[in-house]
Design a protein around this motif. Structure first.
Motif, PDB file in Angstrom:
ATOM      1  N   VAL A   1       0.846  -1.523   0.584  1.00 26.18           N
ATOM      2  CA  VAL A   1       0.128  -0.167   0.195  1.00 26.18           C
ATOM      3  C   VAL A   1       1.301   1.189  -0.612  1.00 26.18           C
ATOM      4  O   VAL A   1       0.348   2.318  -0.802  1.00 26.18           O
ATOM      5  N   GLU A   2       1.571   1.322   0.710  1.00 27.55           N
ATOM      6  CA  GLU A   2       2.822   2.447   1.527  1.00 27.55           C
ATOM      7  C   GLU A   2       3.670   2.339  -0.265  1.00 27.55           C
ATOM      8  O   GLU A   2       3.666   3.414  -0.772  1.00 27.55           O
ATOM      9  N   ALA A   3       4.122   1.582  -0.734  1.00 28.06           N
ATOM     10  CA  ALA A   3       4.607   1.619  -2.905  1.00 28.06           C
ATOM     11  C   ALA A   3       3.660   1.962  -3.510  1.00 28.06           C
ATOM     12  O   ALA A   3       4.084   2.972  -4.639  1.00 28.06           O
ATOM     13  N   GLU A   4       2.459   1.192  -3.535  1.00 34.39           N
ATOM     14  CA  GLU A   4       1.883   2.086  -4.252  1.00 34.39           C
ATOM     15  C   GLU A   4       0.407   3.087  -4.059  1.00 34.39           C
ATOM     16  O   GLU A   4       1.035   4.593  -5.253  1.00 34.39           O
ATOM     17  N   MET A   5       0.921   4.015  -3.243  1.00 33.52           N
ATOM     18  CA  MET A   5       0.472   5.249  -2.626  1.00 33.52           C
ATOM     19  C   MET A   5       1.920   6.640  -3.056  1.00 33.52           C
ATOM     20  O   MET A   5       1.452   7.282  -3.209  1.00 33.52           O
ATOM     21  N   GLN A   6       2.476   5.515  -2.991  1.00 35.18           N
ATOM     22  CA  GLN A   6       4.165   6.641  -3.347  1.00 35.18           C
ATOM     23  C   GLN A   6       4.633   6.236  -4.606  1.00 35.18           C
ATOM     24  O   GLN A   6       4.472   7.692  -5.526  1.00 35.18           O
ATOM     25  N   ARG A   7       3.855   5.903  -5.387  1.00 37.77           N
ATOM     26  CA  ARG A   7       4.043   6.051  -7.790  1.00 37.77           C
ATOM     27  C   ARG A   7       3.542   6.379  -7.793  1.00 37.77           C
ATOM     28  O   ARG A   7       3.494   7.288  -8.262  1.00 37.77           O
ATOM     29  N   GLN A   8       1.711   7.039  -6.484  1.00 41.89           N
ATOM     30  CA  GLN A   8      -0.013   7.646  -7.019  1.00 41.89           C
ATOM     31  C   GLN A   8       0.993   8.846  -7.338  1.00 41.89           C
ATOM     32  O   GLN A   8       0.270  10.172  -7.633  1.00 41.89           O
ATOM     33  N   LEU A   9       1.857   8.986  -5.533  1.00 43.82           N
ATOM     34  CA  LEU A   9       2.352  10.246  -5.590  1.00 43.82           C
ATOM     35  C   LEU A   9       3.120  11.443  -6.296  1.00 43.82           C
ATOM     36  O   LEU A   9       2.576  12.370  -6.851  1.00 43.82           O
ATOM     37  N   LYS A  10       3.532   9.983  -7.174  1.00 51.83           N
ATOM     38  CA  LYS A  10       5.037  10.870  -8.030  1.00 51.83           C
ATOM     39  C   LYS A  10       4.478  11.085  -9.058  1.00 51.83           C
ATOM     40  O   LYS A  10       4.878  12.208  -9.825  1.00 51.83           O
ATOM     41  N   GLU A  11       2.687  10.833  -9.989  1.00 55.20           N
ATOM     42  CA  GLU A  11       2.277  10.714 -10.269  1.00 55.20           C
ATOM     43  C   GLU A  11       1.950  12.123 -11.119  1.00 55.20           C
ATOM     44  O   GLU A  11       1.183  12.627 -11.558  1.00 55.20           O
ATOM     45  N   ILE A  12       1.001  12.028  -9.310  1.00 57.89           N
ATOM     46  CA  ILE A  12       0.676  13.879  -8.910  1.00 57.89           C
ATOM     47  C   ILE A  12       1.341  14.546  -8.980  1.00 57.89           C
ATOM     48  O   ILE A  12       1.215  15.612  -9.797  1.00 57.89           O
ATOM     49  N   ALA A  13       2.634  14.508  -9.230  1.00 62.59           N
ATOM     50  CA  ALA A  13       3.738  15.545  -8.932  1.00 62.59           C
ATOM     51  C   ALA A  13       4.122  15.544  -9.929  1.00 62.59           C
ATOM     52  O   ALA A  13       4.570  17.520 -10.764  1.00 62.59           O
ATOM     53  N   ARG A  14       3.820  14.814 -11.071  1.00 68.50           N
ATOM     54  CA  ARG A  14       3.998  15.409 -12.777  1.00 68.50           C
ATOM     55  C   ARG A  14       2.946  15.500 -12.714  1.00 68.50           C
ATOM     56  O   ARG A  14       2.944  17.172 -14.083  1.00 68.50           O
ATOM     57  N   ARG A  15       1.893  15.798 -12.199  1.00 72.53           N
ATOM     58  CA  ARG A  15       0.937  16.191 -13.476  1.00 72.53           C
ATOM     59  C   ARG A  15       0.735  17.697 -13.298  1.00 72.53           C
ATOM     60  O   ARG A  15       0.353  18.552 -13.648  1.00 72.53           O
ATOM     61  N   ARG A  16       0.481  17.829 -11.523  1.00 71.54           N
ATOM     62  CA  ARG A  16       1.115  19.129 -11.017  1.00 71.54           C
ATOM     63  C   ARG A  16       1.842  20.140 -11.581  1.00 71.54           C
ATOM     64  O   ARG A  16       1.950  21.607 -11.184  1.00 71.54           O
ATOM     65  N   ALA A  17       2.910  19.119 -11.818  1.00 71.58           N
ATOM     66  CA  ALA A  17       4.120  20.563 -12.180  1.00 71.58           C
ATOM     67  C   ALA A  17       3.790  20.589 -13.902  1.00 71.58           C
ATOM     68  O   ALA A  17       4.144  22.015 -14.593  1.00 71.58           O
ATOM     69  N   THR A  18       3.151  20.103 -14.351  1.00 70.38           N
ATOM     70  CA  THR A  18       2.452  20.435 -15.971  1.00 70.38           C
ATOM     71  C   THR A  18       1.366  20.990 -15.501  1.00 70.38           C
ATOM     72  O   THR A  18       1.969  22.332 -16.679  1.00 70.38           O
ATOM     73  N   TYR A  19       0.757  21.515 -14.555  1.00 67.12           N
ATOM     74  CA  TYR A  19      -0.734  22.080 -14.905  1.00 67.12           C
ATOM     75  C   TYR A  19       0.128  23.854 -14.307  1.00 67.12           C
ATOM     76  O   TYR A  19      -0.548  24.658 -14.266  1.00 67.12           O
ATOM     77  N   LEU A  20       1.389  23.507 -12.569  1.00 71.53           N
ATOM     78  CA  LEU A  20       1.324  24.771 -12.644  1.00 71.53           C
ATOM     79  C   LEU A  20       2.522  25.079 -12.416  1.00 71.53           C
ATOM     80  O   LEU A  20       3.151  25.871 -11.107  1.00 71.53           O
ATOM     81  N   GLY A  21       3.382  24.035 -12.856  1.00 75.37           N
ATOM     82  CA  GLY A  21       4.551  24.596 -12.746  1.00 75.37           C
ATOM     83  C   GLY A  21       5.078  24.183 -10.908  1.00 75.37           C
ATOM     84  O   GLY A  21       4.729  23.297 -10.232  1.00 75.37           O
ATOM     85  N   ASN A  22       5.575  25.463 -10.941  1.00 74.88           N
ATOM     86  CA  ASN A  22       6.587  24.577  -9.170  1.00 74.88           C
ATOM     87  C   ASN A  22       5.709  25.421  -8.196  1.00 74.88           C
ATOM     88  O   ASN A  22       5.618  25.010  -6.566  1.00 74.88           O
TER      89      ASN A  22
END
Length: 218
Positions: free
Chosen positions: A100-121
């Motif tokens: 569960v922890e590993a899957e959560m971290q994997r999805q958080l990394k994807e969220i961070a990527r999408r946030r950066a795409t839309y909102l930069g830093n």
């Protein structure tokens, strides 16, 4: 033209109509959270009308071991990201805490990527103590919205309001206990698909999200 009557011309039109309803209320320190991508044009009009801050709220499914398409819960973005597990499924599948922890971290990394795409830093806006208004372009089953509401609640807002242009009344009833108030303009019967109530329901592009968020932050 097929002669149908549509509730909304497009998402921006839905947002202006939703904003008209919300503007009748007096909100204390509101924060508008849009579920991307379709919720962004709607939320943009709401935030503009209320003179409120706006942010994106990402919800990513946590896949089951060996069945990534079968969700065991979700991780919800925010200044303090939260995990929301579907207890019945977790009891059945018994995924280990390490998984569960590993899957959560994997999805958080994807969220961070999408946030950066839309909102930069730009970092997520803190929700604690604020009136949080969660906006989408409509609700069909309510699964994603339920996870969003549960995750936001863990960030200790003063009040949570769910605001959508259109949804089935059955889905709203199931979500009522997860928030303090629901504002929905239309609950048609029979319901069908969210897009059937919009004249233009083309997919919201990444470019449109970037442009709207950049304009809101000026």
């Amino acid at each position: 033209m097929d002669g149908r009557e549509f509730s909304f011309e497009n998402r921006r039109d839905a947002g202006r109509k939703l904003a008209g309803e919300l503007s009748r209320r007096d909100f204390d320190n509101p924060l508008i959270l849009a579920l991307p991508r379709g919720g962004v044009p709607v939320a943009y009009e709401v935030a503009k009308a209320l003179g409120a801050e706006m942010d994106l709220l990402f919800v990513k499914k946590l896949g089951a071991p060996g069945w990534p398409e079968y969700g065991i819960g979700a991780v919800v973005d925010g200044a303090s990201p939260q995990i929301v597990l579907t207890e019945e499924i977790v009891r059945q599948l018994k995924p280990g805490p390490e998984y569960v922890e590993a899957e959560m971290q994997r999805q958080l990394k994807e969220i961070a990527r999408r946030r950066a795409t839309y909102l930069g830093n730009s970092q997520p806006i803190e929700m604690e103590g604020r009136t949080v208004i969660i906006v989408d372009d409509g609700i069909a089953t309510g699964g994603t919205v339920r996870a969003a509401l549960k995750g936001v609640r863990k960030n200790k807002p003063r009040k949570i309001i769910l605001a959508v242009p259109v949804a089935p009344s059955s889905a709203l009833e199931e979500l009522r206990d997860e928030c303090d108030e629901i504002v929905c303009l239309s609950t048609p019967t029979p319901f069908g698909a969210v897009g059937s109530f919009y004249r233009d329901f083309d997919q919201t592009s990444d470019g449109e999200v970037v442009a709207l968020m950049a304009d809101k932050q000026l």
